[in-house]
Design a protein around this motif. Sequence first.
Motif, PDB file in Angstrom:
ATOM      1  N   CYS A   1      -1.095   1.728   7.808  1.00  0.00           N
ATOM      2  CA  CYS A   1      -0.382   2.729   8.503  1.00  0.00           C
ATOM      3  C   CYS A   1      -1.472   3.286   9.669  1.00  0.00           C
ATOM      4  N   GLY A   2      -2.579   3.143   9.826  1.00  0.00           N
ATOM      5  CA  GLY A   2      -3.164   3.460  10.955  1.00  0.00           C
ATOM      6  C   GLY A   2      -3.063   5.063  11.204  1.00  0.00           C
ATOM      7  N   GLY A   3      -3.147   5.133  12.438  1.00  0.00           N
ATOM      8  CA  GLY A   3      -3.171   6.674  12.670  1.00  0.00           C
ATOM      9  C   GLY A   3      -1.551   6.910  12.924  1.00  0.00           C
ATOM     10  N   CYS A   4      -0.528   6.343  12.170  1.00  0.00           N
ATOM     11  CA  CYS A   4       0.744   6.635  12.549  1.00  0.00           C
ATOM     12  C   CYS A   4       1.187   7.854  11.696  1.00  0.00           C
ATOM     13  N   THR A   5       2.054   8.933  12.317  1.00  0.00           N
ATOM     14  CA  THR A   5       2.308   9.881  11.407  1.00  0.00           C
ATOM     15  C   THR A   5       3.880  10.112  11.672  1.00  0.00           C
ATOM     16  N   ARG A   6       4.536   9.051  11.960  1.00  0.00           N
ATOM     17  CA  ARG A   6       5.932   9.163  12.091  1.00  0.00           C
ATOM     18  C   ARG A   6       6.966   9.791  11.076  1.00  0.00           C
ATOM     19  N   CYS A   7       6.452   9.458   9.681  1.00  0.00           N
ATOM     20  CA  CYS A   7       7.048   9.792   8.571  1.00  0.00           C
ATOM     21  C   CYS A   7       6.753  11.322   8.177  1.00  0.00           C
TER      22      CYS A   7
ATOM     23  N   TRP B   1       0.758  -1.086   0.078  1.00  0.00           N
ATOM     24  CA  TRP B   1       0.012  -0.045  -0.116  1.00  0.00           C
ATOM     25  C   TRP B   1       0.774   1.339   0.036  1.00  0.00           C
ATOM     26  N   ILE B   2       0.281   2.253  -0.232  1.00  0.00           N
ATOM     27  CA  ILE B   2       1.097   3.733  -0.214  1.00  0.00           C
ATOM     28  C   ILE B   2       1.184   4.319   1.121  1.00  0.00           C
ATOM     29  N   GLY B   3       2.185   4.466   1.603  1.00  0.00           N
ATOM     30  CA  GLY B   3       2.398   5.030   3.235  1.00  0.00           C
ATOM     31  C   GLY B   3       2.042   6.365   2.873  1.00  0.00           C
ATOM     32  N   LYS B   4       2.050   7.091   3.994  1.00  0.00           N
ATOM     33  CA  LYS B   4       1.689   8.623   4.177  1.00  0.00           C
ATOM     34  C   LYS B   4       2.953   9.417   3.714  1.00  0.00           C
TER      35      LYS B   4
ATOM     36  N   ARG C   1       6.616  -7.463   4.085  1.00  0.00           N
ATOM     37  CA  ARG C   1       7.743  -8.071   4.603  1.00  0.00           C
ATOM     38  C   ARG C   1       8.967  -7.353   4.291  1.00  0.00           C
ATOM     39  N   LEU C   2       8.888  -6.550   3.359  1.00  0.00           N
ATOM     40  CA  LEU C   2      10.344  -5.910   2.877  1.00  0.00           C
ATOM     41  C   LEU C   2      10.270  -4.552   3.465  1.00  0.00           C
ATOM     42  N   GLY C   3       9.022  -3.878   3.717  1.00  0.00           N
ATOM     43  CA  GLY C   3       8.898  -2.717   4.134  1.00  0.00           C
ATOM     44  C   GLY C   3       9.159  -1.684   2.903  1.00  0.00           C
ATOM     45  N   SER C   4       9.901  -0.618   2.875  1.00  0.00           N
ATOM     46  CA  SER C   4       9.561   0.561   1.571  1.00  0.00           C
ATOM     47  C   SER C   4      10.850   0.480   0.675  1.00  0.00           C
ATOM     48  N   TYR C   5      12.152  -0.102   1.377  1.00  0.00           N
ATOM     49  CA  TYR C   5      13.154  -0.041   0.531  1.00  0.00           C
ATOM     50  C   TYR C   5      13.379  -0.913  -0.580  1.00  0.00           C
ATOM     51  N   VAL C   6      12.469  -0.682  -1.508  1.00  0.00           N
ATOM     52  CA  VAL C   6      12.156  -1.682  -2.658  1.00  0.00           C
ATOM     53  C   VAL C   6      12.353  -0.639  -3.799  1.00  0.00           C
ATOM     54  N   PHE C   7      13.102  -1.195  -5.112  1.00  0.00           N
ATOM     55  CA  PHE C   7      12.965  -0.600  -6.393  1.00  0.00           C
ATOM     56  C   PHE C   7      11.666  -1.521  -7.053  1.00  0.00           C
ATOM     57  N   ILE C   8      11.048  -0.469  -7.751  1.00  0.00           N
ATOM     58  CA  ILE C   8       9.924  -1.467  -8.549  1.00  0.00           C
ATOM     59  C   ILE C   8      10.210  -1.297  -9.957  1.00  0.00           C
TER      60      ILE C   8
ATOM     61  N   CYS D   1       9.771   5.188   9.818  1.00  0.00           N
ATOM     62  CA  CYS D   1       8.468   4.135   9.324  1.00  0.00           C
ATOM     63  C   CYS D   1       8.737   2.913  10.137  1.00  0.00           C
ATOM     64  N   PRO D   2       7.872   2.459  11.005  1.00  0.00           N
ATOM     65  CA  PRO D   2       8.131   1.118  11.893  1.00  0.00           C
ATOM     66  C   PRO D   2       8.122   0.033  10.854  1.00  0.00           C
ATOM     67  N   TRP D   3       7.600   0.053   9.530  1.00  0.00           N
ATOM     68  CA  TRP D   3       7.567  -1.060   8.775  1.00  0.00           C
ATOM     69  C   TRP D   3       8.919  -1.333   7.753  1.00  0.00           C
ATOM     70  N   THR D   4       9.998  -0.290   8.269  1.00  0.00           N
ATOM     71  CA  THR D   4      11.254  -0.547   7.893  1.00  0.00           C
ATOM     72  C   THR D   4      12.215  -1.067   8.894  1.00  0.00           C
ATOM     73  N   TRP D   5      11.878  -0.869  10.037  1.00  0.00           N
ATOM     74  CA  TRP D   5      12.718  -1.212  11.261  1.00  0.00           C
ATOM     75  C   TRP D   5      13.085  -2.564  11.472  1.00  0.00           C
ATOM     76  N   LYS D   6      12.571  -3.472  10.589  1.00  0.00           N
ATOM     77  CA  LYS D   6      12.916  -4.857  10.479  1.00  0.00           C
ATOM     78  C   LYS D   6      13.472  -5.287   9.186  1.00  0.00           C
ATOM     79  N   SER D   7      13.589  -4.517   8.203  1.00  0.00           N
ATOM     80  CA  SER D   7      14.246  -4.807   6.941  1.00  0.00           C
ATOM     81  C   SER D   7      15.461  -5.419   7.164  1.00  0.00           C
ATOM     82  N   ARG D   8      15.569  -6.348   6.029  1.00  0.00           N
ATOM     83  CA  ARG D   8      16.702  -7.289   6.298  1.00  0.00           C
ATOM     84  C   ARG D   8      17.602  -6.968   4.849  1.00  0.00           C
TER      85      ARG D   8
END
Length: 308
Positions: free
Chosen positions: A187-193, A150-153, A161-168, A247-254
């Motif tokens: 993303c819910g109510g998160c506005t960290r970015c 999905w598109i983050g804020k 699984r991959l977060g946002s560090y991806v080439f498309i 972004c919390p979705w990138t904190w577990k990026s491998r």
Amino acid sequence: MDLVQTGYTELIKEKAKSLGFDDCGITRATELDDDKVYLKKWLDNKMHGEMHYMENHFEKRIDASLLVEGAKSVIVLLKNYFPKDAQTKGAPVISRYAYGEDYHFVLKDKMQELFDFIKTEIYPSLEGRCFVDSAPILERAYAVNAGLGWIGKHSNLIHKRLGSYVFISELVVNLELDYGEKIKEACGGCTRCVDACPTGAIISPKVIDSNKCISYLTIENKGEIPEVYKGKMDNRMYGCDICQEACPWTWKSRPHKEERFMPNPEVLKMTKSEWSELTQERFSTLFKKSPVKRAKFSGLRRNIDFLE
């Protein structure tokens, strides 16, 4: 959808992963109605800055079927670029995507292999084109339609699984396949970015004013960086990852496993003083196959000087 075509879809996805892509989704090559409205408003509000190419080929940009005659499907491919290592602390920062070899070349090579596989092993009548930032196509929107995230804020694609560090990248082809479905935004109510952006470039969720974006200011912008941003660049000399880092979705990026994305050790170990003394000759050696060449030596020199 018949069983044969469904089988084609799985074969393509399996081949994509064997070539080193981290995920693959497929969607219909059709007009993007909602994104058409958003893009027009974004352009009308001049939020693309000096990126005048964004104004060109508007209809093709929102309808992949116009890019290839008889196009039926968009095969969307994701490639992780999150690096294991980082630059020397205190040195001017380069965006992570530019650590290694220029992704345009790396992904084009892999995509061509996938295209050849489909044509040779699956569908001899295959016609299509490969795109890596090389055509007017809303790649993130098609990735969403393919069920890849999905598109983050911050306006980037977020993969669970991959977060946002991806080439498309995309293959637009004349083969009908089994299509993915959109997944729920998370993303819910998160506005960290939004809160993290030091220049206020994220003016509302998913809306970026390029004129204020550090990536734009250090790469696409060909003039001087406005003085209003002095002290607000967070030591970024080429591109910016601040919103992604928050972004919390990138904190577990491998870390990725792509040999051609491995960073130049010389770049990582350079200190602040060494960057300050960068010459044209040194620049040409360090960034021979790098996307950093896009800024040219003059652009990078301008950025470094602005940070000092």
